[in-house]
Design a protein around this motif. Structure first.
Motif, PDB file in Angstrom:
ATOM      1  N   SER A  94      32.964  34.946  44.675  1.00 10.67           N
ATOM      2  CA  SER A  94      33.942  35.980  45.031  1.00 10.67           C
ATOM      3  C   SER A  94      35.366  35.436  44.965  1.00 10.67           C
ATOM      4  O   SER A  94      36.289  36.150  44.576  1.00 10.67           O
ATOM      5  CB  SER A  94      33.649  36.554  46.414  1.00 10.67           C
ATOM      6  N   GLN A  95      35.552  34.168  45.312  1.00  6.06           N
ATOM      7  CA  GLN A  95      36.880  33.569  45.233  1.00  6.06           C
ATOM      8  C   GLN A  95      37.337  33.437  43.783  1.00  6.06           C
ATOM      9  O   GLN A  95      38.512  33.666  43.472  1.00  6.06           O
ATOM     10  CB  GLN A  95      36.891  32.194  45.920  1.00  6.06           C
ATOM     11  N   LYS A  96      36.419  33.085  42.889  1.00  2.37           N
ATOM     12  CA  LYS A  96      36.758  33.003  41.470  1.00  2.37           C
ATOM     13  C   LYS A  96      37.135  34.371  40.934  1.00  2.37           C
ATOM     14  O   LYS A  96      38.087  34.510  40.166  1.00  2.37           O
ATOM     15  CB  LYS A  96      35.590  32.438  40.656  1.00  2.37           C
ATOM     16  N   ALA A  97      36.386  35.392  41.329  1.00  5.06           N
ATOM     17  CA  ALA A  97      36.686  36.754  40.879  1.00  5.06           C
ATOM     18  C   ALA A  97      38.050  37.197  41.397  1.00  5.06           C
ATOM     19  O   ALA A  97      38.822  37.842  40.663  1.00  5.06           O
ATOM     20  CB  ALA A  97      35.601  37.710  41.345  1.00  5.06           C
ATOM     21  N   LEU A  98      38.381  36.854  42.638  1.00  5.53           N
ATOM     22  CA  LEU A  98      39.681  37.215  43.198  1.00  5.53           C
ATOM     23  C   LEU A  98      40.821  36.511  42.466  1.00  5.53           C
ATOM     24  O   LEU A  98      41.865  37.117  42.194  1.00  5.53           O
ATOM     25  CB  LEU A  98      39.735  36.871  44.686  1.00  5.53           C
ATOM     26  N   THR A  99      40.655  35.233  42.141  1.00  5.41           N
ATOM     27  CA  THR A  99      41.716  34.524  41.429  1.00  5.41           C
ATOM     28  C   THR A  99      41.881  35.060  40.018  1.00  5.41           C
ATOM     29  O   THR A  99      43.009  35.146  39.512  1.00  5.41           O
ATOM     30  CB  THR A  99      41.435  33.007  41.386  1.00  5.41           C
ATOM     31  N   GLU A 100      40.790  35.451  39.366  1.00 10.97           N
ATOM     32  CA  GLU A 100      40.897  36.041  38.026  1.00 10.97           C
ATOM     33  C   GLU A 100      41.593  37.386  38.083  1.00 10.97           C
ATOM     34  O   GLU A 100      42.415  37.722  37.230  1.00 10.97           O
ATOM     35  CB  GLU A 100      39.523  36.188  37.388  1.00 10.97           C
ATOM     36  N   GLU A 101      41.300  38.206  39.107  1.00 11.00           N
ATOM     37  CA  GLU A 101      41.969  39.487  39.275  1.00 11.00           C
ATOM     38  C   GLU A 101      43.444  39.276  39.564  1.00 11.00           C
ATOM     39  O   GLU A 101      44.291  40.029  39.068  1.00 11.00           O
ATOM     40  CB  GLU A 101      41.321  40.274  40.419  1.00 11.00           C
ATOM     41  N   ALA A 102      43.773  38.257  40.349  1.00  7.33           N
ATOM     42  CA  ALA A 102      45.174  37.979  40.656  1.00  7.33           C
ATOM     43  C   ALA A 102      45.934  37.556  39.407  1.00  7.33           C
ATOM     44  O   ALA A 102      47.074  37.959  39.183  1.00  7.33           O
ATOM     45  CB  ALA A 102      45.277  36.907  41.740  1.00  7.33           C
ATOM     46  N   LYS A 103      45.286  36.735  38.560  1.00  4.62           N
ATOM     47  CA  LYS A 103      45.924  36.315  37.310  1.00  4.62           C
ATOM     48  C   LYS A 103      46.140  37.494  36.384  1.00  4.62           C
ATOM     49  O   LYS A 103      47.198  37.616  35.733  1.00  4.62           O
ATOM     50  CB  LYS A 103      45.061  35.267  36.596  1.00  4.62           C
TER      51      LYS A 103
END
Length: 152
Positions: free
Chosen positions: A138-147
């Motif tokens: 979930s943290q990886k998905a959040l960082t990808e969405e933020a990028k």
């Protein structure tokens, strides 16, 4: 002949004369088998547990009892957030639980109480490792969405 060996030979009659481990001395194999059968029927559960090869006075009993504390600590960690859990610690508990569950079923005498506690230790470890892995995803998905949001 070594001095240790002669010491043990000299002490052997003294040990045989006394009745260690509360075993009654039997005169013959025949009387032993009949006495053991009737004795087992009249003994209380506590006395049978005390005299059992995996009973209360052995490590076969106390090791699993103490190991339940690890299982309960893992269950208590279900309430903690996944980001505060250690993946290496829970992976070690999982591996310990799985390896020792198998080992408890190989050794003689089989220790089903220890196998049970190790099985549950492995289950708790798998649940915790899954929680940690899902949190990392979930943290990886959040960082990808933020990028993606920054780019657009």
């Amino acid at each position: 002949m070594s001095p240790t060996n002669s010491l043990f030979r000299a002490a052997r009659p003294a040990f045989r004369a006394r009745q260690f481990f509360f075993r009654p001395k039997q005169s013959s194999a025949r009387s032993q088998s009949t006495a053991t059968g009737s004795q087992a029927a009249t003994e209380s559960w506590g006395k049978r547990m005390w005299n059992s090869p995996v009973g209360l006075k052995t490590v076969h009993f106390w090791a699993p009892v103490m190991k339940w504390a690890l299982v309960l600590a893992g269950v208590a960690d279900f309430a903690r957030p996944a980001e505060k859990l250690s993946l290496t610690q829970n992976a070690a508990l999982t591996a310990t639980g799985m390896i020792w569950t198998r080992w408890c079923l190989i050794i003689k005498p089989k220790n089903y109480l220890l196998a049970a506690v190790n099985f549950f230790l492995g289950v708790v470890g798998v649940v915790q490792c899954t929680r940690i892995a899902l949190w990392h995803q979930s943290q990886k998905a959040l960082t990808e969405e933020a990028k993606d949001a920054v780019k657009s």
